[in-house]
Design a protein around this motif. Structure first.
Motif, PDB file in Angstrom:
ATOM      1  N   HIS A 202      63.895  49.405  28.957  1.00 48.51           N
ATOM      2  CA  HIS A 202      63.380  48.233  28.239  1.00 48.51           C
ATOM      3  C   HIS A 202      64.186  46.985  28.561  1.00 48.51           C
ATOM      4  N   HIS A 203      65.512  47.110  28.567  1.00 49.95           N
ATOM      5  CA  HIS A 203      66.336  45.924  28.789  1.00 49.95           C
ATOM      6  C   HIS A 203      66.227  45.408  30.221  1.00 49.95           C
ATOM      7  N   LEU A 204      65.952  46.291  31.171  1.00 47.39           N
ATOM      8  CA  LEU A 204      65.663  45.812  32.523  1.00 47.39           C
ATOM      9  C   LEU A 204      64.430  44.920  32.522  1.00 47.39           C
ATOM     10  N   LEU A 205      63.393  45.345  31.813  1.00 46.28           N
ATOM     11  CA  LEU A 205      62.180  44.527  31.745  1.00 46.28           C
ATOM     12  C   LEU A 205      62.433  43.225  30.984  1.00 46.28           C
ATOM     13  N   VAL A 206      63.238  43.279  29.942  1.00 49.68           N
ATOM     14  CA  VAL A 206      63.586  42.056  29.220  1.00 49.68           C
ATOM     15  C   VAL A 206      64.374  41.115  30.141  1.00 49.68           C
ATOM     16  N   GLY A 207      65.306  41.682  30.910  1.00 56.09           N
ATOM     17  CA  GLY A 207      66.051  40.864  31.856  1.00 56.09           C
ATOM     18  C   GLY A 207      65.133  40.192  32.860  1.00 56.09           C
TER      19      GLY A 207
END
Length: 458
Positions: A202-207
């Motif tokens: 998820h945080h990769l996509l948020v990044g």
């Protein structure tokens, strides 16, 4: 789809303006891991864990591209490619993950971009190809939102510093960065976690979303921003309903948990069912989907092979994956298709099905670039297996274009033999052979075939 003479070129013409390229990544070719202030990455740390990488190898020497890049640009010019996809090493720009940018790292990439443009080779810059600064991993890595925020700052810095780059790719293969790195432990940082891997995904996509917003705020005319996903169609191992359900679960893990938010603006509806007890999505915040699903100018697709999935008893995770996830799936090797020198299945039809499947599932799919596709072997100079592989996959791409998919270009993986992650240096994907003892470069038969193919399409 029928096999073709491995020495022949594509028989179907590609559209005018189709981009022919090659691809590499920073940690796999640059070497010089302690030069000019570069900080350590998670791959520097992971490679020093006993047993993590074949033969105890690391990217310390790689192809010495950091010093030999002019020679490699000349190889590309001789090949006649339109474009070069490469990645920036985050630890060269921010040795500790953030703070003040190191001018020496940015200057290296400025010189490379200028040289490419002087030779008429369009730079496609990937901002993250897995070499996270180790300092950020020690603060939680992609499990925590801070890393996404630092990534956006890094992306904005590189974007501002590199003029003359019309194509920007935020992430390469977030599946590998999150699942292979945080759930399976086969890639850096070598973790085997359930919830942590889902948070990382998820945080990769948020990044990605945060970076897109920052870059678009200062975009130059004509710049395009996209993301690259590794896509493997999940194929049921048999006609049974059980195997069909297993393939859908595998499709979620490998493909849909990334494509649905990016291209469809929604999380897959079956995520909680598939992931079960680790389905705590407390890391999601209001507004994340809007960030993640901001329209893309293009989508990068990396394709190597499909996954044949069969149902397996829960509580017995697939040993081939070594994953912390237990989704009731085992992978199988079907009879029939040939294999590469690495034992990977060769199924060009999977590329066609990936491209047409994306277009069918996501109306308004942006233009697609095949940003990686290639063949691994032991390094033969007369590499007829690689030629046949490339030829058949180009035929599959041409069929997808004929079916209406807007495919704009093809990047062969890879320009050079290089450090192939956990496989070390034994696995070779290059059009150019590298003698790691001397760093001598020798074009293979596939280099000459690809050059002739490109020339024949113009």
């Amino acid at each position: 789809m029928t096999a073709v003479d491995e020495r022949s070129g594509p028989t179907r013409p590609f559209p005018p303006g189709f981009v022919w390229g090659v691809a590499t990544s920073s940690y796999q070719i640059e070497g010089a891991v302690d030069a000019d202030g570069r900080g350590p990455s998670i791959w520097d740390a992971f490679s020093r864990v006993p047993g993590a990488v074949a033969a105890g190898e690391s990217g310390d020497p790689a192809c010495d591209h950091y010093r030999r890049w002019p020679q490699d640009v000349e190889l590309m010019a001789g090949l006649g490619v339109d474009a070069y996809r490469f990645s920036v090493a985050w630890p060269r720009v921010f040795p500790d993950g953030g703070g003040r940018a190191d001018r020496r790292g940015l200057d290296f990439y400025r010189r490379l971009v200028d040289a490419l443009n002087e030779r008429g080779i369009t730079p496609f810059v990937t901002l993250y190809h897995w070499d996270l600064p180790q300092a950020l991993e020690e603060r939680g890595g992609w499990r925590v939102r801070e890393t996404a925020e630092r990534f956006a700052e890094y992306a904005a810095t590189v974007h501002g510093a590199l003029d003359g780059v019309p194509y920007w790719i935020t992430l390469n293969e977030p599946y590998c960065s999150s699942i292979t790195g945080y759930a399976e432990g086969r890639h850096a940082p070598g973790a085997r976690e359930g919830h942590g891997a889902l948070a990382a995904a998820h945080h990769l996509l948020v990044g990605h979303g945060l970076a897109v917003a920052r870059m678009r705020a200062t975009a130059r005319p004509g710049e395009r921003i996209g993301v690259t996903l590794n896509m493997s169609p999940a194929v049921p191992a048999s006609p049974s309903a059980e195997d069909a359900a297993a393939a859908r679960r595998m499709d979620l893990m490998v493909n849909r948990q990334f494509t649905d938010p990016l291209l469809g603006g929604a999380y897959p509806g079956d995520m909680a069912e598939v992931y079960g007890e680790i389905s705590d999505f407390s890391f999601r915040r209001d507004g994340d989907l809007a960030l993640v699903s901001a329209p893309l100018d293009f989508l990068g697709v990396n394709y190597y092979y499909p996954i044949h999935a069969a149902a397996a008893p829960y509580g017995q995770p697939d040993p081939a994956l070594r994953s912390a996830f237990d989704i009731g799936v085992r992978t199988v090797a079907p009879d029939g298709p040939p294999v590469s020198g690495l034992g990977w299945r060769i199924e060009p039809r999977g590329l066609h099905d990936t491209l047409t499947g994306l277009a069918g599932r996501y109306p308004g799919l942006p233009p697609v670039f095949i940003t990686e596709n290639g063949y691994g072997d032991a390094g033969e100079l007369d590499d007829t297996g690689r030629i046949a592989y490339l030829r058949d996959h180009l035929a599959a791409a041409a069929e997808a274009i004929g079916a209406g998919v807007d495919v704009r270009g093809y990047f062969c993986w890879s320009l050079l033999d290089n450090f192939e992650w956990a496989r070390g240096y034994a696995a070779r994907f290059g059009l150019v052979h590298v003698d790691y003892a001397t760093q001598a470069r020798t074009p293979k038969a596939s280099y000459h075939w690809y050059r002739e193919t490109i020339a024949g399409q113009r």
